[in-house]
Design a protein around this motif. Structure first.
Motif, short mmCIF file in Angstrom:
data_model
loop_
_atom_site.label_atom_id
_atom_site.label_comp_id
_atom_site.label_asym_id
_atom_site.label_seq_id
_atom_site.Cartn_x
_atom_site.Cartn_y
_atom_site.Cartn_z
N LEU A 1 0.77 -1.12 -0.12
CA LEU A 1 -0.12 0.15 0.03
C LEU A 1 0.94 1.21 0.09
O LEU A 1 0.30 2.22 0.00
N ASP A 2 2.13 1.25 0.17
CA ASP A 2 2.92 2.32 0.11
C ASP A 2 3.25 2.86 -1.09
O ASP A 2 3.56 2.24 -2.22
N PRO A 3 3.00 4.31 -1.30
CA PRO A 3 3.09 4.70 -2.75
C PRO A 3 4.48 4.81 -3.07
O PRO A 3 4.89 5.28 -4.27
N LEU A 4 5.45 4.54 -2.06
CA LEU A 4 7.16 4.65 -2.53
C LEU A 4 7.37 6.29 -3.01
O LEU A 4 8.16 6.32 -3.87
N VAL A 5 6.68 7.30 -2.49
CA VAL A 5 7.15 8.58 -2.58
C VAL A 5 8.74 8.71 -2.38
O VAL A 5 9.13 9.49 -2.85
N HIS A 6 9.17 8.18 -1.26
CA HIS A 6 10.52 8.47 -0.98
C HIS A 6 11.33 7.90 -2.13
O HIS A 6 12.57 8.36 -2.29
#
Length: 466
Positions: free
Chosen positions: A169-174
């Protein structure tokens, strides 16, 4: 404080061989293919705020020992789920660590922290109540300098690649920010599907709904659910992922007929599944993940055998990963058979098995990995990521599985500054083990030298497709 012969054999013949072998690997780049460091450190590249925030608050190895001696986690600055009061006095937290430093004697935590203090921050005196403030000030002064920011340390540690671990569910913005920054450090993600494949994971039903929202798939249906997972795996691959990670309570696998799998999914999706139904669903999903790995090429890691969140009070007050996970016995031979019947002979699939149950090394894991082309044995893990644990691992695995059905070393850490220390410990222990084989005329030294490099570097790169 760091003796150059630490962890080498006391026997002078073996020690001399170990020194020579270590000389071949000491300066090799670090491949860190599995861990839990925070990608925001490298995306934002902000200074670490203080020594306690770097060494105590994020490190469950550190605060679990202090908690075991009656020190409340609130006093150590560990945040509460309810936002309740915890200490924000970093110097006081550091003093607690220092005044209780004797608790860590003989532990790998002591070795890792001492290595970081000396090699990263130039600390050359032992931590104690008397030295606490001096060492705190020395580390804090370093942390203000640009050469101690996360990216600079990444380069100084000679990290070739570092994998973090994120939820589907992590958008991986980092990771996106890292890529767009132009920085050349290689920080990749790994796919950890537990929140959407474990019916007993908190918020499971809401997680399924969110999985459907972000993928545009109908996760109320079996086909839609599997398609959503496949979609997220490809998204993670686009940000460098080469592996998945599965933290199931057991190694149970299943290969149900489609109709039964659909019916079971409907039960767990609606909520109220029994413990047996939840276990069967997790078992089926390991087989589904293996099928997807054969299709998309992601290496599959299975980390079973931890009774997670054993301390209900700590879990309710502080949440997951707060030092209360306890090893339990784990069976592999029968548990893995449904998956292996279907995929164990696939040469294009890599499944890396870990264990917290050392009894399974020689009885189960080594024989399995020594036969099935799809299987490899992961390194000594978690509670056994220690000099003695690594020695036991080599002694029990090698005779049946050899070296090349293992995958080198991974540090599996949240504590960034411990990464060089952990890899150094592994390299020293492996060189010591190889030195004994040379001294006993079971290996030629040129073979041992090649093996030392393989164990420190090449095996991890190859196994994790890095």
């Amino acid at each position: 404080m760091l003796h150059p012969d630490r962890l080498f054999p006391s026997d002078p013949t073996q020690r001399a061989i170990a020194r020579r072998l270590y000389g071949e690997v000491a300066a090799l780049p670090i491949v860190s293919p599995h861990g839990h460091t925070d990608p925001s450190w490298f995306a934002q590249n902000e200074a670490f705020p203080d020594p306690a925030s770097l060494f105590v608050k994020p490190d469950h190895y550190a605060f679990r020992m202090l908690y075991s001696q009656g020190i409340p986690l609130e006093q150590l600055g560990v945040p509460r789920k309810d936002g309740g009061e915890t200490s924000t006095d970093s110097r006081a937290i550091w003093r607690l660590l220092a005044s209780n430093w004797h608790l860590f004697r003989g532990t790998p935590t002591s070795m890792w922290l001492t290595h970081a203090f000396e090699t990263v921050f130039g600390v050359t005196e032992r931590l104690s109540a008397a030295s606490a403030d001096r060492i705190y000030d020395q580390i804090e002064e370093c942390l203000r300098k640009p050469e101690f920011r996360p990216r600079a340390l990444f380069e100084r540690f000679n990290l070739e690649v570092l994998a973090t671990t994120e939820s589907p569910l992590d958008p991986l913005v980092h990771h996106k920010a890292i890529r767009e920054s132009g920085w050349k450090g290689r920080v990749i993600t790994a796919f950890r599907p537990d929140p959407v494949v474990d019916p007993e994971f908190e918020g499971f039903r809401d997680n399924l709904a969110e999985l459907g929202r972000i993928t545009g798939k109908d996760t109320a249906t079996w086909d839609g659910y599997l398609a959503a997972l496949a979609d997220r795996r490809l998204y993670f691959k686009s940000y460098g992922a080469t592996s998945t990670d599965h933290g199931h309570p057991t190694a149970a696998t299943a290969d149900l007929p489609r109709a039964e799998a659909e019916k079971l999914f409907d039960i767990v999706r609606r909520g109220g599944a029994t413990a047996n139904e939840a276990e069967l669903f997790r078992a089926q999903m390991l087989t589904e993940m293996a099928r997807m790995s054969l299709e998309d090429g992601l290496v599959m890691q299975i980390h079973p055998g931890s009774f997670r969140n054993h301390n209900n009070l700590v879990f309710e007050r502080f949440g997951r990963d707060k030092g209360a996970d306890i090893p339990s016995g784990t069976e592999y031979v029968r548990a893995l058979k449904p998956l292996l019947d279907r995929f164990g002979n696939e040469r294009d699939l890599t499944i890396i098995l870990f264990t917290l149950d050392e009894d399974s090394y020689s009885r189960e894991l080594a024989p399995l990995a020594g036969h099935y082309p799809a299987l490899r044995v992961g390194p000594a893990w978690w509670f056994h990521d220690s000099p003695e644990g690594m020695r036991r691992y080599r002694e029990m695995i090698t005779e049946t599985a050899g070296f090349y059905n293992t995958v080198g070393f991974n540090d599996d850490t949240r504590a960034f500054c411990s990464i060089p220390a952990r890899h150094d410990v592994s390299r020293r222990v492996d060189c010591s083990f190889l030195a004994r084989l040379v001294a006993e005329h079971r290996l030629e030294e040129d073979e041992a030298a090649e093996l030392a490099v393989d164990l420190a570097y090449r095996l991890a790169k190859n196994a994790y497709k890095l």
